[in-house]
Design an enzyme around this catalytic site. Structure first.
Site, mmCIF file in Angstrom:
data_model
loop_
_atom_site.group_PDB
_atom_site.id
_atom_site.type_symbol
_atom_site.label_atom_id
_atom_site.label_comp_id
_atom_site.label_asym_id
_atom_site.label_seq_id
_atom_site.Cartn_x
_atom_site.Cartn_y
_atom_site.Cartn_z
ATOM 1 N N ASP A 112 41.548 -7.885 -28.466
ATOM 2 C CA ASP A 112 41.425 -8.580 -27.189
ATOM 3 C C ASP A 112 40.541 -9.792 -27.461
ATOM 4 O OD1 ASP A 112 41.213 -9.114 -24.341
ATOM 5 O OD2 ASP A 112 41.649 -6.984 -24.053
ATOM 6 N N ASP B 70 42.663 -13.111 -23.036
ATOM 7 C CA ASP B 70 42.257 -12.769 -21.673
ATOM 8 C C ASP B 70 42.233 -14.002 -20.771
ATOM 9 O OD1 ASP B 70 40.929 -10.726 -19.903
ATOM 10 O OD2 ASP B 70 39.331 -12.210 -19.930
HETATM 11 C C1 GLC Z 1 41.134 -9.868 -17.324
HETATM 12 C C2 GLC Z 1 40.930 -8.459 -17.804
HETATM 13 C C3 GLC Z 1 40.030 -7.756 -16.835
HETATM 14 C C4 GLC Z 1 38.697 -8.462 -16.827
HETATM 15 C C5 GLC Z 1 38.883 -9.932 -16.480
HETATM 16 C C6 GLC Z 1 37.643 -10.724 -16.758
HETATM 17 O O1 GLC Z 1 41.803 -9.927 -16.128
HETATM 18 O O2 GLC Z 1 42.161 -7.816 -17.975
HETATM 19 O O3 GLC Z 1 39.877 -6.408 -17.160
HETATM 20 O O4 GLC Z 1 37.849 -7.855 -15.908
HETATM 21 O O5 GLC Z 1 39.899 -10.524 -17.249
HETATM 22 O O6 GLC Z 1 37.460 -10.863 -18.143
#
Ligand code: GLC
Ligand code: CA
Length: 566
Positions: free
Chosen positions: A123, A225
């Site tokens: 990630d 992300d």
């Molecule tokens: C994305 C992730 C989520 C997180 C957000 C902020 O949407 O999937 O889990 O809280 O980003 O990083």
């Protein structure tokens, strides 16, 4: 990776023609998403970890039909983090949080996974860091600091209010005042997650460096992300009100249309920057998180020129549940893609209510069939393969900051993040002590051990589907052709064709039985008799043959059939 190998990789840039990508691992990948806190705890502290994942690699793929058979893992963030947003608040991009293990554990995981031909996707969180990250501590220390421009700082309005009306996804304004330097900083998510400034070249370079660091450790790609937040309007214009918003009825974030605070056109160049880094690593792939409709997804596909980048397609999560809307959406999406694009059809993740809770167990089986038979990459969130359900969690007692900051709208994500249900022993085989989040209370019936023994369980269905997919060229690389709807709007069918192989998928979206018939003139050169059943949702018809000139599809029943060619 040595310098020489890096150079070699530069010369091995992927070609753009489809015949080269046909054998690229992404074309036969089935990705399993692991929320590491909840997968398997190896040291009894109640929190899942890297050694836990290593212990369960055989479950994921031991090379036989008895295992799940996935061949790629995406792991949610495992970097050092104050865990305000459970790892999406990164305080060091170059190491592993001790909660999850050590860098040596990570390297072991990569090599053990690779030995089983399982790829590893990290990630990657480029939009924001933790407020505890040394970069932000420097940046906030003085207006003159050399990292000041790494984040987004603006003066208050003359009346002291935030610079504009932008909202944080996780509740309240997207700006927090910092008394030390008398300015506001921007955070699209928690105030503990300040947004990096992607218009600063050093930020881009540092982030490219992060990607190279992990690629050289041997990872196979990234899940990026919140990509649509990377670039904001350079004029910092107010977001306009959303005319359809009804106060008190929906999430207060929806009060505005977020056209200036995210989704800016320059985002495509930021995506291109990331893809360019990956270009030097021909095996690497990136999938980006953005909740977009077809035209914007297509723009993101085109932002990179190597066909080894895809945006997530989350549209099936919210489509009305009927054959017609699925057919219409999938036809249109497929028609917009080029043969080399790698589509995906996501049904769930760590931010969404579980499939079996949202849709029910029967329809969750249809989601499994769609995932594994449509073109492109299936993404399976851990636990979906056993039909795990949400744990009802009260927002006040929940752990997720979103639910706690914006109560009353059911936004907390704890329900879909509960520990993996391995067996019916104490703590479901997840840990030897109390898990960080309670287990769903149905773990004694919904668990891996029990479903492994049941030839008709959800787990058996997933194993069968993944196995069929992996061994059927038409499901990996075949073209997609939908057939006319039948049973009103209820029956959606499509054929996947590769060379002389044709696979028919027929799905009854409804709770009523329908008589359907497939005449040979719609079957694109295939016969409608003597079709071999590869799989059906009830897992009770495999290896039989059937004629599809007329047949009855029971409620929520789906079939995957190999069609004889004429
Ligand atoms: C994305 C992730 C989520 C997180 C957000 C902020 O949407 O999937 O889990 O809280 O980003 O990083
Ligand atoms: Ca642990």
């Amino acid at each position: 990776m040595t310098h020489v190998t890096t150079l070699l990789c530069l010369f091995m840039k992927p070609e753009k023609e489809s015949h080269n990508l046909e054998h690229h691992w992404t074309r036969s990948a089935v990705v399993y998403q692991i929320y590491p806190r909840s997968f398997k705890d190896s040291n009894g502290d109640g929190i899942g970890d890297l050694r836990g994942i290593i212990q369960k690699l055989d479950y994921l793929n031991d090379g036989t039909e008895r295992s799940l058979g996935i061949n790629a893992i995406w792991i949610n963030p495992i970097y050092p983090s104050p865990m305000k947003d459970f790892g999406y608040d990164v305080s060091d991009y170059y190491s592993i949080d001790p909660l999850f293990g050590t860098m040596a554990d990570f390297e072991t995981l990569v090599s053990y996974a690779h030995a089983r031909t399982i790829k590893i996707l990290m990630d990657f969180v480029p939009n924001h860091t933790s407020s505890q990250h040394p970069w932000f501590l420097e940046s906030r220390s003085s207006r003159m600091n050399k990292k000041r421009d790494w984040y987004i700082w603006r003066d208050p309005k003359p009346d002291g209010n935030p610079p504009n009306n932008w909202l944080s996804v996780f509740g309240g304004p997207a700006w927090t005042f910092d008394a030390t330097t008398g300015q506001y900083y921007l955070h699209s998510f928690l105030k503990d997650q300040p947004d990096l400034n992607w218009r600063t070249i050093e930020v881009r370079e540092e982030m490219e460096h992060v990607l190279r660091f992990w690629l050289q450790k041997g990872v196979d790609g990234f899940r990026t992300d919140s990509i649509s937040y990377l670039i904001k309007d350079d004029g910092f214009r107010d977001d306009p009100p959303n005319p359809n918003y009804i106060a008190g009825r929906s999430n207060p974030y929806d009060a505005l249309l977020h056209i200036y605070s995210q989704g800016r056109p320059e985002l495509l160049s930021a995506a291109n920057t990331l893809c360019k880094v990956l270009d030097a690593y021909p095996h690497a792939f990136m999938v980006s998180e953005a909740y977009l409709g077809i035209p914007k997804m297509v723009e993101l596909y085109r932002a990179c020129d190597n066909n080894l980048h895809a945006p997530f397609n989350f549209n099936l999560i919210t489509l009305p549940w009927n054959g017609e809307s699925f057919k219409t959406f999938i036809d249109e999406f497929d028609a917009h893609l080029r043969p080399d694009d790698c589509p995906n059809y996501v049904f769930g993740n760590h931010d969404r209510s579980r499939v079996a809770t949202r849709l029910g167990q029967k329809r969750a089986r249809i989601a499994a069939v769609l995932q594994c038979t449509l073109r492109g990459m299936p993404f399976i969130y851990y636990g979906e393969e056993i039909g795990m359900e949400d744990l009802p969690v009260k927002e006040e007692t929940g752990l997720d900051p979103w639910g706690k900051n914006v109560p009353g709208f059911n936004l907390g994500r704890d329900p879909e993040r509960t520990p993996m249900q391995w067996d019916d022993t104490l703590h479901a085989g997840f840990s030897t002590s109390t898990p960080w989040l309670p287990l769903a209370n149905n773990f004694r019936t919904i668990n891996v051990a029990r479903e492994s023994l049941n030839p008709r369980s959800m787990l058996t269905l997933y194993r069968t589907l993944i196995h069929i997919r992996t061994h059927t060229p038409a499901l990996l690389n075949g073209s997609y052709h939908s057939l006319p709807l039948q049973g009103g709007k209820d029956i959606f069918s499509f054929i996947r064709i590769y060379k002389k192989e044709g696979i028919l998928i027929m799905i009854n979206f409804s709770d009523t039985s329908h008589v359907v018939s497939f005449s040979e003139d719609v079957l694109r050169g295939f016969l409608n008799t003597g079709c071999r059943v590869l799989c059906n949702t009830e897992c009770n018809d495999a290896k039989k043959y059937m004629n599809i000139d007329t047949l009855t599809l029971r409620p929520y029943e789906a079939y995957v059939l190999a069609l004889p060619s004429k």
